[in-house]
Enzyme design. Structure first.
Site, PDB file in Angstrom:
ATOM      1  N   SER A 146       0.845  -9.260  -7.016  1.00 37.37           N
ATOM      2  CA  SER A 146       0.213  -9.899  -7.953  1.00 37.37           C
ATOM      3  C   SER A 146       1.050 -10.950  -8.679  1.00 37.37           C
ATOM      4  CB  SER A 146       0.039  -8.897  -9.231  1.00 37.37           C
ATOM      5  OG  SER A 146      -0.940  -7.988  -8.831  1.00 37.37           O
ATOM      6  N   GLY A 198      -2.650  -6.381  -5.832  1.00 29.27           N
ATOM      7  CA  GLY A 198      -4.098  -6.536  -6.190  1.00 29.27           C
ATOM      8  C   GLY A 198      -4.336  -6.006  -7.566  1.00 29.27           C
ATOM      9  N   ASN A 232      -1.354 -14.629   1.942  1.00 24.48           N
ATOM     10  CA  ASN A 232      -2.102 -13.661   2.846  1.00 24.48           C
ATOM     11  C   ASN A 232      -3.578 -13.774   2.221  1.00 24.48           C
ATOM     12  OD1 ASN A 232      -3.007 -11.590   4.144  1.00 24.48           O
ATOM     13  ND2 ASN A 232      -1.945 -10.011   3.117  1.00 24.48           N
ATOM     14  N   GLU A 240      -1.668  -2.443   3.367  1.00 32.90           N
ATOM     15  CA  GLU A 240      -3.081  -2.271   3.615  1.00 32.90           C
ATOM     16  C   GLU A 240      -3.219  -1.581   5.070  1.00 32.90           C
ATOM     17  OE1 GLU A 240      -4.524  -5.946   2.039  1.00 32.90           O
ATOM     18  OE2 GLU A 240      -3.985  -5.177   0.048  1.00 32.90           O
ATOM     19  N   HIS A 260       1.651  -4.507   6.606  1.00 27.02           N
ATOM     20  CA  HIS A 260       1.379  -4.760   5.361  1.00 27.02           C
ATOM     21  C   HIS A 260       0.790  -3.277   4.758  1.00 27.02           C
ATOM     22  CE1 HIS A 260      -1.346  -5.888   2.093  1.00 27.02           C
ATOM     23  NE2 HIS A 260      -0.384  -6.975   1.941  1.00 27.02           N
ATOM     24  N   LYS A 313      -5.943 -12.307   3.670  1.00 31.34           N
ATOM     25  CA  LYS A 313      -6.738 -11.050   3.999  1.00 31.34           C
ATOM     26  C   LYS A 313      -8.266 -11.306   4.377  1.00 31.34           C
ATOM     27  CE  LYS A 313      -3.699  -8.918   0.396  1.00 31.34           C
ATOM     28  NZ  LYS A 313      -3.495  -8.067  -0.763  1.00 31.34           N
ATOM     29  N   GLU A 322       6.917  -5.262  -1.160  1.00 32.96           N
ATOM     30  CA  GLU A 322       5.602  -5.213  -1.750  1.00 32.96           C
ATOM     31  C   GLU A 322       5.380  -3.876  -2.510  1.00 32.96           C
ATOM     32  OE1 GLU A 322       3.032  -8.678  -0.437  1.00 32.96           O
ATOM     33  OE2 GLU A 322       2.543  -7.143   0.751  1.00 32.96           O
TER      34      GLU A 322
HETATM   35  P1  PGA Z   1      -1.877  -9.736  -4.300  1.00 32.52           P
HETATM   36  O1  PGA Z   1      -1.483  -9.346  -2.824  1.00 32.52           O
HETATM   37  O2  PGA Z   1      -0.997 -10.862  -4.565  1.00 32.52           O
HETATM   38  O3  PGA Z   1      -3.169  -9.843  -4.296  1.00 32.52           O
HETATM   39  O4  PGA Z   1      -1.137  -8.449  -5.215  1.00 32.52           O
HETATM   40  C1  PGA Z   1      -0.250  -9.401  -2.228  1.00 32.52           C
HETATM   41  C2  PGA Z   1      -0.075  -8.853  -0.779  1.00 32.52           C
HETATM   42  O5  PGA Z   1      -1.012  -8.012  -0.615  1.00 32.52           O
HETATM   43  O6  PGA Z   1       0.493  -9.574   0.072  1.00 32.52           O
END
Ligand code: PGA
Length: 250
Positions: free
Chosen positions: A213, A173, A9, A97, A95, A11, A167
């Protein structure tokens, strides 16, 4: 045996030029290796160009969001038809976010899931609890509610085109990963939910990715858990070598 699925992803990262470079690096490193399925989810502005680069390779294309109407006065949104016209097979829906920054609620996410499936897009449906919810000990009930609402009205047959991405928000993140045991526990809860609410067969087949992460140095231990069928990767998918090394660890 469920085949592992690794998705990146991107982003809101990578302009057109950077997207071309990243996907070229991934394709070159991957060769014809298809031990696992690989999906890249660049920003909308790069989808078309990335699609032309991944043609005739095992890499599949996904978008990061979609709206549930066909067309009309929905400024800033894109439709399933638009995504398919630029070569998307997948779309990420729900997601965290989108849920937290853009206020998407379970009922909107459910509409998006249904629309994407009806129009033959495969869905990466994201769920997960916040840190406060984990500390309160309500992880399973949060995840259960997200599954219940997000999958409302979806048939067992349609479920074949859904990947669930667990997640935990506190791991996204942040550099804090769920331990393989913590992740496995929730994955097994999710699989049981699917077995009980759809069918045993659906529970056995559904792909459940872990996200939060995931890095080259923790991927193998997470992916070796019995109910972890892949990963949804943010930060570590922005460089071809770290994304490739996670793929190699499957
Ligand atoms: P990250 O993001 O690997 O940077 O923690 C994962 C995600 O949001 O899908």
């Amino acid at each position: 045996m469920r085949k592992k699925v690794i998705a990146g992803n991107w982003k809101m990262n990578k302009d057109l030029n950077e997207s071309q470079n990243l996907v070229s690096g991934i394709i070159d490193g991957l060769g014809n290796d298809n031990k696992c399925d690989v999906i890249v989810c660049p920003p909308f502005t790069s989808l078309s160009e990335v699609h032309s680069l991944i043609k005739n390779t095992p890499v599949k294309l996904g978008a990061q969001n979609v709206y549930h109407e066909n067309d009309g006065a929905f400024t800033g949104e894109v439709s399933t038809g638009m995504l398919k016209s630029v070569g998307c097979d997948y779309v990420i829906i729900g997601h965290s976010e989108r849920r937290t920054i853009f206020g998407e609620k379970d009922d909107l996410i459910n509409k998006k899931n249904k629309k994407a499936l009806a129009d033959d897009l495969k869905v990466i449906f994201c769920i997960g609890e916040s840190l406060a919810q984990r500390e309160e000990g309500i992880t399973n009930s949060v995840v259960e509610k997200q599954l219940h609402k997000g999958l409302d009205g979806i048939s067992s047959e349609e479920l074949n085109n859904i990947i669930i991405a667990y997640e935990p928000i506190w791991a996204i993140g942040t550099g804090k990963t769920a331990t393989p045991e913590q992740a496995q526990e929730v994955h097994s809860f999710i699989r049981n939910y699917i077995s009980q609410n759809f069918s045993k067969e659906s529970g056995g087949k559904i792909i459940i990715q872990y996200g939060g992460s995931v890095k080259p140095d923790n991927a193998a231990s997470l992916l070796s858990q019995p109910d972890i069928d892949g990963a949804l990767i943010g930060g570590a998918c922005l460089k071809a070598d770290s994304f490739l090394s996670i793929i190699a660890s499957t």
